[in-house]
Enzyme design. Structure first.
Site, PDB file in Angstrom:
ATOM      1  N   ASP A  72       1.476  -1.202   0.205  1.00 39.08           N
ATOM      2  CA  ASP A  72      -0.311   0.126  -0.216  1.00 39.08           C
ATOM      3  C   ASP A  72       1.282   0.980  -0.028  1.00 39.08           C
ATOM      4  OD1 ASP A  72      -1.675   2.326   0.860  1.00 39.08           O
ATOM      5  OD2 ASP A  72      -2.780   1.308   1.863  1.00 39.08           O
ATOM      6  N   ASN A  99       4.012   3.995 -11.428  1.00 39.37           N
ATOM      7  CA  ASN A  99       2.402   4.587 -11.834  1.00 39.37           C
ATOM      8  C   ASN A  99       1.521   4.178 -11.137  1.00 39.37           C
ATOM      9  OD1 ASN A  99       0.374   4.545 -14.300  1.00 39.37           O
ATOM     10  ND2 ASN A  99       0.013   2.262 -13.151  1.00 39.37           N
ATOM     11  N   TYR A 166      -4.448  16.407  -5.775  1.00 42.25           N
ATOM     12  CA  TYR A 166      -3.771  15.401  -6.754  1.00 42.25           C
ATOM     13  C   TYR A 166      -3.918  16.039  -8.333  1.00 42.25           C
ATOM     14  CZ  TYR A 166      -4.386  11.530 -10.926  1.00 42.25           C
ATOM     15  OH  TYR A 166      -4.170  11.336 -11.659  1.00 42.25           O
ATOM     16  N   LYS A 170       0.672  15.757  -9.103  1.00 41.55           N
ATOM     17  CA  LYS A 170       0.935  15.162  -9.876  1.00 41.55           C
ATOM     18  C   LYS A 170       2.052  16.281 -11.216  1.00 41.55           C
ATOM     19  CE  LYS A 170      -0.854  11.469 -10.800  1.00 41.55           C
ATOM     20  NZ  LYS A 170       0.075  10.105 -11.247  1.00 41.55           N
TER      21      LYS A 170
END
Ligand SMILES: NC(=O)c1ccc[n+]([C@@H]2O[C@H](COP(=O)([O-])OP(=O)(O)OC[C@H]3O[C@@H](n4cnc5c(N)ncnc54)[C@H](OP(=O)(O)O)[C@@H]3O)[C@@H](O)[C@H]2O)c1
Length: 261
Positions: A72, A99, A166, A170
């Site tokens: 995890d 990924n 998020y 990135k």
């Protein structure tokens, strides 16, 4: 001229987040080219605890060497353990594909709690840094190699409402990719990224309504959402020394023309 992808045969590859979606398509493609692959899943994903193990078993039946590791990635120690397990199973490492990741949830600023902030950052940002750091000795021992990170179109557009942390995580990985590319060039380790647009995987089943997806598809110049398989070529290209040996620090956008700049 080497046959396309031929130099990937026998390479030792770890693809994180490859129990399903984009990572599973990438891991499958590496295996079909004769690479030795370690697949990875969280161990608590929608595909079941052993989705990566099941895929590894299926691909191994084709005669390739494919292993499965778990962890995890919200926990940095689990990232280190997964990298160690992959390096041990493969007997080294030539290519690392970072990924694993997800949005976690669509949360507006006034509802973002510290726990949510930590979870999104740990999974999408910290895990990439930790995986690269842990894999570095093995990549150096190979005499060079490739790191390919998965970022997102939202790193540049900001994404849609509720995705701010998020999308920013990135963007961090995009910049980290460029900085690391310069830092690791003397080691002959190339560092690049693939930036998917809207790809029709479990990701959007979870975070986007059918209406939102239909409206997005209608705006994409190539007229449809992407598939996991649409992304594969960019990962193989950036992993292959023969095809992209003079390319480092780049982000390839795979989005059907959704963003052109
Ligand atoms: N789909 C898109 O439109 C899109 C666009 C831009 C970027 N991306 C990025 O592309 C990557 C793959 O996404 P996808 O669309 O293929 O999504 P997906 O089908 O939801 O797959 C996500 C992968 O990440 C792994 N993962 C999720 N949470 C994890 C955790 N806590 N620890 C370890 N692994 C975890 C999953 O493993 P388990 O199943 O075992 O949990 C799975 O293998 C992600 O980094 C995503 O942010 C996707």
């Amino acid at each position: 001229m080497t046959l396309l992808g031929e130099d990937l045969r026998g390479k030792r590859v770890l693809v994180t987040g490859s129990s399903r979606g984009i990572g599973a398509a990438v891991g499958t493609a590496f295996a079909s080219l004769g690479a030795r692959v370690a697949l990875h899943g969280s161990g608590n994903g929608a595909g079941g605890n052993d989705a990566a193990a099941k895929l590894a078993l299926a691909l191994s039946a084709g005669g390739t060497e494919v292993y499965a590791v778990r962890g995890d990635f919200r926990d940095p120690r689990a990232v280190e353990s997964a990298v160690d397990a992959a390096v041990q199973a493969l007997g080294g490492l030539d290519i690392l594909v970072n990924n694993a990741g997800t949005m976690v949830g669509r949360v507006s600023l006034d509802r973002i709690g510290d726990d949510f902030l930590d979870e999104v950052i740990d999974l999408n940002l910290r895990s990439v840094v930790v995986a690269c750091r842990r894999a570095l000795p093995a990549l150096r021992a190979s005499g060079g190699g490739a790191i390919v990170n998965t970022v997102s179109i939202s790193a540049r557009t900001g994404g849609s409402p509720g995705s701010s942390i998020y999308s920013a995580s990135k963007a961090f990985v995009s910049t980290f990719t460029r900085s690391l590319a310069a830092e690791l060039a003397p080691d002959r380790i190339r560092v690049n990224a693939v930036s998917p647009g809207t790809i029709d995987t479990d990701f959007h089943q979870r975070y986007s309504s059918p209406e939102k997806l239909a409206a997005t598809a209608a705006r994409i110049p190539l007229g449809r959402l992407g598939t996991a398989e649409d992304c594969v070529g960019a990962y193989l290209f950036l992993s292959s020394e023969a095809l992209s040996g003079y390319i480092t620090g780049q982000v390839i956008e795979v989005n059907g023309g959704q963003l052109m700049a």
